[in-house]
Design an enzyme around this catalytic site. Structure first.
Site, mmCIF file in Angstrom:
data_model
loop_
_atom_site.group_PDB
_atom_site.id
_atom_site.type_symbol
_atom_site.label_atom_id
_atom_site.label_comp_id
_atom_site.label_asym_id
_atom_site.label_seq_id
_atom_site.Cartn_x
_atom_site.Cartn_y
_atom_site.Cartn_z
ATOM 1 N N GLU A 124 0.848 -1.208 0.000
ATOM 2 C CA GLU A 124 0.000 0.000 0.000
ATOM 3 C C GLU A 124 0.884 1.260 0.000
ATOM 4 O O GLU A 124 0.707 2.190 0.788
ATOM 5 C CB GLU A 124 -0.986 0.031 1.169
ATOM 6 C CG GLU A 124 -2.170 0.951 0.948
ATOM 7 C CD GLU A 124 -3.100 1.051 2.153
ATOM 8 O OE1 GLU A 124 -2.820 1.794 3.093
ATOM 9 O OE2 GLU A 124 -4.128 0.350 2.145
ATOM 10 N N GLU A 138 -0.014 9.841 9.947
ATOM 11 C CA GLU A 138 0.078 8.835 8.873
ATOM 12 C C GLU A 138 0.773 9.349 7.614
ATOM 13 O O GLU A 138 1.527 8.616 6.980
ATOM 14 C CB GLU A 138 -1.318 8.310 8.517
ATOM 15 C CG GLU A 138 -1.960 7.437 9.597
ATOM 16 C CD GLU A 138 -2.640 8.226 10.698
ATOM 17 O OE1 GLU A 138 -2.650 9.480 10.640
ATOM 18 O OE2 GLU A 138 -3.166 7.602 11.645
ATOM 19 N N ARG A 225 -6.656 10.407 14.939
ATOM 20 C CA ARG A 225 -6.061 11.265 15.963
ATOM 21 C C ARG A 225 -6.423 12.737 15.770
ATOM 22 O O ARG A 225 -6.737 13.441 16.719
ATOM 23 C CB ARG A 225 -4.535 11.119 15.920
ATOM 24 C CG ARG A 225 -3.950 10.337 17.083
ATOM 25 C CD ARG A 225 -2.433 10.276 16.995
ATOM 26 N NE ARG A 225 -1.858 9.747 18.226
ATOM 27 C CZ ARG A 225 -1.866 8.475 18.582
ATOM 28 N NH1 ARG A 225 -2.441 7.564 17.810
ATOM 29 N NH2 ARG A 225 -1.313 8.091 19.717
ATOM 30 N N HIS A 256 -14.228 2.316 18.177
ATOM 31 C CA HIS A 256 -12.814 2.007 18.375
ATOM 32 C C HIS A 256 -12.558 1.879 19.883
ATOM 33 O O HIS A 256 -13.267 2.476 20.686
ATOM 34 C CB HIS A 256 -12.015 3.180 17.784
ATOM 35 C CG HIS A 256 -10.549 2.955 17.636
ATOM 36 N ND1 HIS A 256 -9.696 2.925 18.714
ATOM 37 C CD2 HIS A 256 -9.767 2.777 16.544
ATOM 38 C CE1 HIS A 256 -8.456 2.735 18.293
ATOM 39 N NE2 HIS A 256 -8.474 2.636 16.968
#
Ligand code: UD1
Ligand code: UDP
Length: 385
Positions: A124, A138, A225, A256
């Site tokens: 990915e 990220e 986040r 989550h």
């Protein structure tokens, strides 16, 4: 002719739920291929949510660093993972390390392999939002991993183009599709045994039908986040208003495990009869839940890839995305995070049938379910097996 060559040793390193979902089909395919000896190291940056996936794919980790701690910071994850991986790499001495995506485990896995002078393949590879702080951390995790990687398994042409614009040699990039489609195609074919949470969903939908309402299921996930705090509260207020204004809407939100997600979700959403807050669902149950949804609202990366494959419109609860393919194809739309924007975009899809149908088309910009096979071919070619 008997092949006496020792198998090529691959170590797959991952740590969170989405990495496991996208990496385990590839791990299983590598384990079945006699050219490879594939082992698995998990940082367990996630614990319960990772274990759920390991169990479904029936894979046991060869190394488990068990690093998760409540309230872990990026510094905690980084320090614990890099130290633990030093020993794992010494013991396993792989020919190639595989990392996936953009989590802290991804980047630290690549960094640890680099310290050990071990080649890295990035699964990915090449997704870019173009904004260093969004998604955070990220975007930087995947860029830094890209700098270290020797082999880039890019899911789409766009991802390959991003890498080439950063100067990556074309010969090191292979377009494979995204392994999440391999995982999803497998998951929706499996039987889906009911769990306590899926029973709650079915009971709610039945009750709505019995009361004479249609029932339209909105599946929600939210955890990023950069959405924690005010943006997430705004999103939750929009969801609540949708449930209040539309009698035929049921909202299901598998929360989550992060307490910073669960706290505001409980406060804002818990007491509405058509909003169900559940535990994280197992992948099979969740895939089936998406499949019977009317609409998906999410800030998750994986769902932006899965929803289009299932023909479900998806509202992305963010201001940008590194997955522009579904937006271009017309099945995904950026909804931002403020309550007005999220509410208005969702309400339009509930009220305007033609707007809904224009988005509800199955397109699959992320793969055809053959990404694992192509990834293995790419690794074999790169390693000259
Ligand atoms: C991480 C990744 C993110 C990915 C997401 C997928 C980083 C920095 N973030 O974010 O890229 O999209 O996973 O979900 O790598 N927790 C549990 N049990 C679990 C999992 C999490 O209790 O099984 C709780 C813990 O209190 C933990 C907190 O959730 O401290 C946050 O987990 P963490 O991995 O730090 O961040 P995520 O938001 O999950
Ligand atoms: N998922 C799951 N159970 C749930 C919610 C999500 O199995 O209750 C799956 C989902 O299908 C997708 C992946 O988890 O494949 C997404 O993970 P997450 O949202 O944690 O991370 P992201 O994709 O944002 O990195």
């Amino acid at each position: 002719m008997v092949n006496h060559k020792a198998p090529f040793r691959v170590l797959a390193i991952f740590g969170t739920r989405p990495e496991a979902i996208k990496m385990l089909p590839l791990v299983k395919a590598l384990k079945e291929d006699p050219r490879f000896a594939c082992r698995v190291a998990v940082t367990a940056q996630h614990r319960e949510m990772l274990d759920q996936v390991m169990e479904i794919f029936n894979v046991t980790a060869d190394y488990d660093l068990n690093i998760m701690a409540p309230g872990q910071t990026l510094y905690d994850i980084t320090a614990r993972a890099v130290k633990g991986l030093e020993k794992v790499l010494e013991q396993s001495s792989p020919d190639l390390v595989l990392v996936h995506g953009d989590t802290s485990t991804t980047f630290i896995g690549a960094l640890a392999a680099f310290y050990g002078q071990i080649p890295v393949a990035h699964v990915e590879a090449g997704l870019r939002s173009g904004n260093k702080y969004s998604p955070f951390p990220e975007e930087m995790n995947r860029r830094l991993t890209g700098v270290i990687a020797d082999l880039h398994l890019a899911p789409t042409v766009t991802a390959k183009t991003n890498l080439m614009q950063e100067g990556v040699e074309e010969g090191r990039i292979y377009i494979t599709g995204n392994t999440v489609i391999d995982a999803l195609q497998w998951a929706v074919r499996q039987p889906c045994p009911p769990t306590e949470d899926t029973r709650r969903v079915d009971e709610l939908l039945k009750k709505m039908l019995d009361q004479g309402h249609l029932s339209r299921l909105l599946t929600v996930t939210c955890h990023r986040r950069e959405n924690l705090g005010k943006p997430m509260e705004e999103i939750f207020h929009a969801l609540r208003r949708l449930a209040e204004d539309f009698d035929d809407v049921a909202v299901v939100f598998p929360m989550h495990k992060n307490p910073a997600v669960r706290r505001p979700a409980q406060e804002i959403l818990a007491d509405h009869p058509r909003i169900l807050l559940t535990e994280p669902m197992e992948y099979l149950q969740f895939a089936h839940l998406m499949d019977k949804s009317y609409l998906i609202l999410t800030d998750s990366g994986g769902l932006q890839e899965e929803a289009p494959a299932l023909g479900k419109p998806v509202l992305v609860l963010r201001n940008n995305t590194e997955r522009p393919e579904a937006v271009s194809a017309g099945t995904a739309m950026l909804a931002g995070t403020d309550r007005h924007s999220v509410y208005t975009k969702a309400a339009r899809l509930l009220l305007d049938k033609s707007a809904y149908l224009a988005m509800a088309k199955a397109v699959n910009p992320y793969g055809d379910g053959q990404a694992c096979r192509r990834s293995i071919d790419a690794i074999a070619r790169w390693a000259r097996l």
